[in-house]
Design a protein around this motif. Structure first.
Motif, mmCIF file in Angstrom:
data_model
loop_
_atom_site.group_PDB
_atom_site.id
_atom_site.type_symbol
_atom_site.label_atom_id
_atom_site.label_comp_id
_atom_site.label_asym_id
_atom_site.label_seq_id
_atom_site.Cartn_x
_atom_site.Cartn_y
_atom_site.Cartn_z
ATOM 1 N N PHE A 62 71.336 67.744 29.132
ATOM 2 C CA PHE A 62 70.442 67.040 28.640
ATOM 3 C C PHE A 62 69.278 67.567 28.269
ATOM 4 O O PHE A 62 68.571 68.288 29.035
ATOM 5 C CB PHE A 62 70.077 65.815 29.687
ATOM 6 C CG PHE A 62 71.132 64.961 30.089
ATOM 7 C CD1 PHE A 62 71.634 63.721 29.461
ATOM 8 C CD2 PHE A 62 72.008 65.376 31.133
ATOM 9 C CE1 PHE A 62 72.510 62.993 29.687
ATOM 10 C CE2 PHE A 62 73.234 64.634 31.213
ATOM 11 C CZ PHE A 62 73.466 63.366 30.734
ATOM 12 N N GLU A 63 68.766 67.631 26.804
ATOM 13 C CA GLU A 63 67.795 68.650 26.382
ATOM 14 C C GLU A 63 66.379 68.223 26.997
ATOM 15 O O GLU A 63 65.903 66.844 27.044
ATOM 16 C CB GLU A 63 67.615 68.441 24.851
ATOM 17 C CG GLU A 63 66.785 69.106 24.275
ATOM 18 C CD GLU A 63 66.602 69.357 22.758
ATOM 19 O OE1 GLU A 63 65.783 70.101 22.181
ATOM 20 O OE2 GLU A 63 67.360 68.329 22.156
ATOM 21 N N ILE A 64 65.730 69.354 27.334
ATOM 22 C CA ILE A 64 64.158 69.142 27.644
ATOM 23 C C ILE A 64 63.298 69.121 26.456
ATOM 24 O O ILE A 64 63.272 70.109 25.894
ATOM 25 C CB ILE A 64 63.674 70.065 28.737
ATOM 26 C CG1 ILE A 64 64.596 70.011 29.871
ATOM 27 C CG2 ILE A 64 62.289 70.131 29.004
ATOM 28 C CD1 ILE A 64 64.427 70.912 30.782
ATOM 29 N N HIS A 75 54.600 69.027 37.159
ATOM 30 C CA HIS A 75 54.912 68.984 35.724
ATOM 31 C C HIS A 75 55.452 67.691 35.251
ATOM 32 O O HIS A 75 55.842 67.078 35.935
ATOM 33 C CB HIS A 75 56.292 69.948 35.570
ATOM 34 C CG HIS A 75 56.051 71.507 35.754
ATOM 35 N ND1 HIS A 75 56.248 72.290 34.588
ATOM 36 C CD2 HIS A 75 55.501 72.140 36.709
ATOM 37 C CE1 HIS A 75 55.850 73.869 34.759
ATOM 38 N NE2 HIS A 75 55.505 73.410 36.345
ATOM 39 N N ARG A 76 55.200 67.529 33.771
ATOM 40 C CA ARG A 76 55.575 66.312 33.505
ATOM 41 C C ARG A 76 56.608 66.814 32.395
ATOM 42 O O ARG A 76 56.200 67.602 31.560
ATOM 43 C CB ARG A 76 54.310 65.486 32.637
ATOM 44 C CG ARG A 76 54.931 64.223 31.929
ATOM 45 C CD ARG A 76 53.821 63.434 31.317
ATOM 46 N NE ARG A 76 54.407 62.481 30.166
ATOM 47 C CZ ARG A 76 54.665 62.613 29.138
ATOM 48 N NH1 ARG A 76 54.836 64.021 28.532
ATOM 49 N NH2 ARG A 76 55.277 61.583 28.377
ATOM 50 N N MET A 77 57.784 66.255 32.544
ATOM 51 C CA MET A 77 59.004 66.596 31.660
ATOM 52 C C MET A 77 59.496 65.446 30.911
ATOM 53 O O MET A 77 59.568 64.266 31.856
ATOM 54 C CB MET A 77 60.113 67.318 32.548
ATOM 55 C CG MET A 77 59.450 68.578 33.385
ATOM 56 S SD MET A 77 60.919 69.174 34.267
ATOM 57 C CE MET A 77 61.544 70.164 32.942
ATOM 58 N N VAL A 78 59.789 65.551 29.727
ATOM 59 C CA VAL A 78 60.317 64.696 28.861
ATOM 60 C C VAL A 78 61.787 65.181 28.641
ATOM 61 O O VAL A 78 62.250 66.232 28.099
ATOM 62 C CB VAL A 78 59.677 64.363 27.815
ATOM 63 C CG1 VAL A 78 60.409 63.201 26.694
ATOM 64 C CG2 VAL A 78 58.200 63.869 27.965
ATOM 65 N N ILE A 79 62.933 64.167 28.769
ATOM 66 C CA ILE A 79 64.193 64.731 28.744
ATOM 67 C C ILE A 79 65.146 63.732 27.976
ATOM 68 O O ILE A 79 64.760 62.520 27.947
ATOM 69 C CB ILE A 79 64.891 64.870 30.128
ATOM 70 C CG1 ILE A 79 64.118 65.694 30.840
ATOM 71 C CG2 ILE A 79 66.250 65.238 29.775
ATOM 72 C CD1 ILE A 79 64.643 66.114 32.598
ATOM 73 N N ARG A 80 65.703 64.093 26.847
ATOM 74 C CA ARG A 80 66.523 63.435 26.090
ATOM 75 C C ARG A 80 67.906 62.567 27.069
ATOM 76 O O ARG A 80 68.623 63.408 27.382
ATOM 77 C CB ARG A 80 67.207 64.020 24.888
ATOM 78 C CG ARG A 80 67.883 62.946 24.023
ATOM 79 C CD ARG A 80 68.231 63.798 22.706
ATOM 80 N NE ARG A 80 67.350 64.600 21.958
ATOM 81 C CZ ARG A 80 66.268 64.046 21.098
ATOM 82 N NH1 ARG A 80 65.981 62.898 21.142
ATOM 83 N NH2 ARG A 80 65.430 64.809 20.638
ATOM 84 N N ALA A 112 60.014 55.563 29.977
ATOM 85 C CA ALA A 112 61.113 55.726 29.203
ATOM 86 C C ALA A 112 60.573 54.995 27.817
ATOM 87 O O ALA A 112 59.909 54.219 27.639
ATOM 88 C CB ALA A 112 62.343 55.138 29.600
ATOM 89 N N ASP A 113 61.207 55.689 26.802
ATOM 90 C CA ASP A 113 61.129 55.435 25.404
ATOM 91 C C ASP A 113 62.486 54.963 24.788
ATOM 92 O O ASP A 113 63.235 55.887 24.162
ATOM 93 C CB ASP A 113 60.459 56.340 24.548
ATOM 94 C CG ASP A 113 60.232 56.017 23.115
ATOM 95 O OD1 ASP A 113 60.876 55.008 22.690
ATOM 96 O OD2 ASP A 113 59.083 56.450 22.302
ATOM 97 N N PRO A 114 63.157 53.855 24.811
ATOM 98 C CA PRO A 114 64.430 53.346 24.519
ATOM 99 C C PRO A 114 64.612 53.951 22.893
ATOM 100 O O PRO A 114 65.815 54.189 22.663
ATOM 101 C CB PRO A 114 64.777 51.930 24.682
ATOM 102 C CG PRO A 114 63.803 51.645 25.607
ATOM 103 C CD PRO A 114 62.594 52.651 25.292
ATOM 104 N N ILE A 119 63.468 59.811 28.469
ATOM 105 C CA ILE A 119 62.653 59.537 29.913
ATOM 106 C C ILE A 119 61.964 60.528 30.251
ATOM 107 O O ILE A 119 61.737 61.633 29.800
ATOM 108 C CB ILE A 119 63.766 59.274 30.996
ATOM 109 C CG1 ILE A 119 64.482 60.764 31.136
ATOM 110 C CG2 ILE A 119 64.592 58.210 30.629
ATOM 111 C CD1 ILE A 119 65.322 60.616 32.618
ATOM 112 N N SER A 120 60.453 60.199 30.997
ATOM 113 C CA SER A 120 59.725 61.218 31.351
ATOM 114 C C SER A 120 59.690 61.164 32.928
ATOM 115 O O SER A 120 59.805 59.985 33.614
ATOM 116 C CB SER A 120 58.430 60.924 30.805
ATOM 117 O OG SER A 120 57.719 59.593 31.132
ATOM 118 N N LEU A 121 59.590 62.390 33.370
ATOM 119 C CA LEU A 121 59.581 62.409 34.929
ATOM 120 C C LEU A 121 58.442 63.456 35.339
ATOM 121 O O LEU A 121 58.049 64.293 34.628
ATOM 122 C CB LEU A 121 60.831 63.186 35.404
ATOM 123 C CG LEU A 121 62.172 62.622 34.751
ATOM 124 C CD1 LEU A 121 63.178 63.506 34.749
ATOM 125 C CD2 LEU A 121 62.394 61.342 35.533
#
Length: 158
Positions: A62-64, A75-80, A112-114, A119-121
Motif C-alpha cells: 500500500f503506497e505511502i 507523523h501524519r501519513m497518507v496511504i493509498r 479518508a478520501d474515498p 486514508i490518513s493516520l
C-alpha cells in the motif's frame, strides 16, 4: 466525419468486459453490448493480461503518499488504500504491518478520501514497528493493512 465519444467506464466494468472476451464471447458482440470500440477492448485485454500476475503478488504494498512530521516522533501519513477509504466509519482503526512477517501497528483512521482512495493516520513512533513505519519514505509502501476494524466500548449502568 463523425467522431466517436469515449464513454467513462469504471474499472470494475472494464474487468467484466475483458473477462467476457476471454470467456469466449466475440469481441464484436461485446463491443455492441457495451458500446465500446474494438481497439479499446483490445487495449484493455492487453493491460489486463500484462497485470494479471499482480493478483498473486504477495509483495504488493500500500503506497505511502505523504509522511509529514508533526512533532518529534509524531507523523501524519497518507496511504493509498481505496477499499478502506470507501468503507471506513468513524472510530474504526487499521492494523498496519510495517514488515511482511512483523508486528502490526494499530492506528485509528484519522481521515479518508474515498474519491482519492486514501486514508490518513497519525502515528506516534514509539515501538520498533511504528519507528519502521514512519521511516518508510514517500513512494514506499507497507505490505499489509488489516481492517478497517471496529473498536466498540460498552458502558454498564450501575
Amino acid at each position: 466525419m463523425t467522431m466517436h465519444v469515449v464513454k467513462d467506464i469504471d474499472a470494475q466494468t472494464k474487468a467484466i468486459i475483458v473477462l467476457e472476451s476471454l470467456a469466449g464471447r466475440t469481441v464484436a458482440e461485446i463491443c455492441r453490448e457495451y458500446d465500446v470500440e474494438k481497439t479499446q477492448l483490445w487495449e484493455w485485454r492487453k493491460a489486463f493480461l500484462l497485470n494479471a500476475h499482480k493478483v498473486f503478488d504477495l509483495t504488493h504494498k500500500f503506497e505511502i503518499l505523504e509522511n509529514e512530521i508533526l512533532a518529534p516522533d509524531v507523523h501524519r501519513m497518507v496511504i493509498r488504500a481505496p477499499w478502506i477509504a470507501k468503507v471506513r466509519q468513524p472510530g474504526q482503526f487499521v492494523i498496519i504491518g510495517a514488515e511482511e512477517d512483523g508486528d502490526g501497528v494499530p492506528l485509528t483512521i484519522d481521515d479518508a478520501d474515498p474519491t482519492e482512495g486514501t486514508i490518513s493516520l497519525i502515528v506516534h513512533a514509539v515501538s520498533a514497528a511504528s519507528l519502521k513505519l514512519v521511516g518508510t519514505p514517500v513512494g514506499g509502501g507497507v505490505p499489509d493493512i488489516r481492517g478497517p476494524l471496529w473498536c466498540r466500548h460498552s458502558v454498564s449502568k450501575p
